[in-house]
Design an enzyme around this catalytic site. Structure first.
Site, PDB file in Angstrom:
ATOM      1  NE  ARG A 139      -3.483  -2.439   2.463  1.00  0.00           N
ATOM      2  CZ  ARG A 139      -4.131  -2.830   3.550  1.00  0.00           C
ATOM      3  NH1 ARG A 139      -4.402  -1.949   4.501  1.00  0.00           N
ATOM      4  NH2 ARG A 139      -4.522  -4.064   3.691  1.00  0.00           N
ATOM      5  CE  LYS A 178     -13.847  -9.286   3.676  1.00  0.00           C
ATOM      6  NZ  LYS A 178     -12.500  -8.913   3.185  1.00  0.00           N
ATOM      7  CG  HIS A 195      -8.430  -7.213   1.530  1.00  0.00           C
ATOM      8  ND1 HIS A 195      -8.688  -8.308   2.316  1.00  0.00           N
ATOM      9  CD2 HIS A 195      -8.135  -6.204   2.386  1.00  0.00           C
ATOM     10  CE1 HIS A 195      -8.534  -7.989   3.591  1.00  0.00           C
ATOM     11  NE2 HIS A 195      -8.212  -6.708   3.656  1.00  0.00           N
TER      12      HIS A 195
END
Length: 391
Positions: free
Chosen positions: A168, A265, A289
């Site tokens: 990120r 998930k 995500h």
């Protein structure tokens, strides 16, 4: 003027949230990983899904109710878990849990949220979902499940698409560390956002004015400790010192130790669906995500049809949803339920405690308007709507 006149869409809430948050908090919420191509791909792929409008269908009484885990829910969308939610707005988890209870929709609490299951227990409705980043230690694992159950969480969500910390890069450039530390650079940003600063100081004055991952306090001796990996990535928080990358045996252990609905998930590959079904999971959550983990992942809406064809299990969908029309697109292509994470945090940052209810109203009205255009009265009828590819 009403809230709807000022902020009729999620984009309006997002724009106001950006103006009210310190830059490093905004980048934490809004960023993805790499060149943020997967995040953009989610939007582009959703925009390509066209639905043929209908004419001369007469008036419709729209019903947005649906069933999930043998229960009737009033709306086909809920609030997805977001890590360190309390960094985005003071008492974020509390505000969102209370709204979810009032609206009758699911609320997901992350293992790495800034409030614990015990904190949320007084505010939790019947649709509490606890999202687990998998602890390696079996004793911690058992204790975490027991705490979630005792607090009233009904559904367990195992996240499987975060085997390692993502980079990120935008978040890293912002200067955010884990645990959060108010450096002079970050403090200068805080001083420019007084509403956020005052609220955060009131909420967290005992721990230095910044939130931390309270669920993990019981296993770290109280409060976050410095993780050496944080120097490499602002996403490599203390939770990585406790957790592991789960495998199929880990999933089976959870199935054996959790007596409620179990959701996996982070699934994108339809080839995994039969094995997940055989392992006894109750639903599959299709997610990339929101582009925050892997920048070469497919858009979730592109993965949905193959997964729908591969299993009769309920399919939960997220990533890239920006309005009621996107929810309808996912439902029309085979999803049974849709969850939104970023969107509810944009709303909260934009309007404080009023934000979540306003977003739910926006989404509800958008669903009703677009179902009217499609000539359908129930969500089940969406599967019969003609789909077209838009360029």
């Amino acid at each position: 003027m009403t809230l709807d006149q000022h902020y009729p869409g999620l984009h309006d809430l997002r724009a106001r949230a950006r103006r009210r948050l310190p830059r490093f908090v905004w980048d934490f919420l809004d960023s993805a990983t790499g060149q943020e191509a997967t995040q953009a791909r989610n939007r582009l792929a959703l925009d390509r899904i066209g639905l043929m409008p209908a004419i001369l269908g007469g008036p419709k009484q729209v019903d947005l109710g649906c069933s999930l885990f043998a229960e009737r829910l009033p709306l086909p969308f809920g609030i997805a878990p977001v890590g360190m939610s309390g960094l985005i707005w003071p008492d974020a988890e509390g505000h969102l849990a209370r709204h979810a209870r009032a609206a009758g929709i699911p609320y997901g609490l992350s293992t790495v949220a800034s409030q614990s299951p015990e904190d949320l227990a007084p505010h939790l409705g019947a649709q509490g979902w606890f999202q687990m980043y998998p602890p390696k230690d079996e004793t911690i694992r058992k204790d975490m499940l027991a705490r979630a159950r005792a607090a009233g969480f009904r559904v367990l969500v195992l996240t499987v698409d975060v085997p390692v910390a993502s980079r990120r890069e935008r978040q890293v450039r912002s200067g955010l560390t884990q645990p959060p530390r108010l450096t002079p650079r970050l403090l200068s940003q805080v001083l420019q956002r007084p509403a956020w600063a005052v609220g955060m100081a009131r909420q967290h004055w005992r721990d230095g004015g910044m939130p931390h991952m309270r669920t993990l306090d019981a296993y770290t001796g109280g409060g976050d400790t410095e993780n050496p990996a944080a120097a490499r990535s602002s996403t490599a928080h203390i939770g990585y010192l406790l957790r592991t990358a789960p495998d199929w045996s880990y999933l089976q252990w959870l199935r054996d130790h959790w007596d409620g609905p179990l959701v996996v998930k982070g699934v994108l590959d339809a080839r995994d669906a039969p094995r997940l079904q055989a392992a006894g999971v109750d639903a599959i959550w299709i997610s990339n995500h929101a582009g925050r983990q892997f920048d070469a992942a497919p858009a979730t809406i592109e993965a949905l049809p193959e997964l729908r064809a591969a299993t009769p299990l309920p399919l939960i969908f997220d990533s890239g949803i920006e309005g009621g029309l996107d929810i309808l697109r996912a439902l029309a292509l085979g999803a049974d339920y849709v969850m939104l994470g970023r969107a509810y945090h944009y709303a909260l940052a934009a309007l404080g405690p009023r934000g979540p209810a306003h977003l739910t109203e926006i989404l509800t009205k958008d669903l009703q308007a677009n179902m009217g255009q499609l000539g359908v009265a129930t969500l089940a009828e969406l599967r019969g709507v003609k789909q077209i590819r838009l360029e």
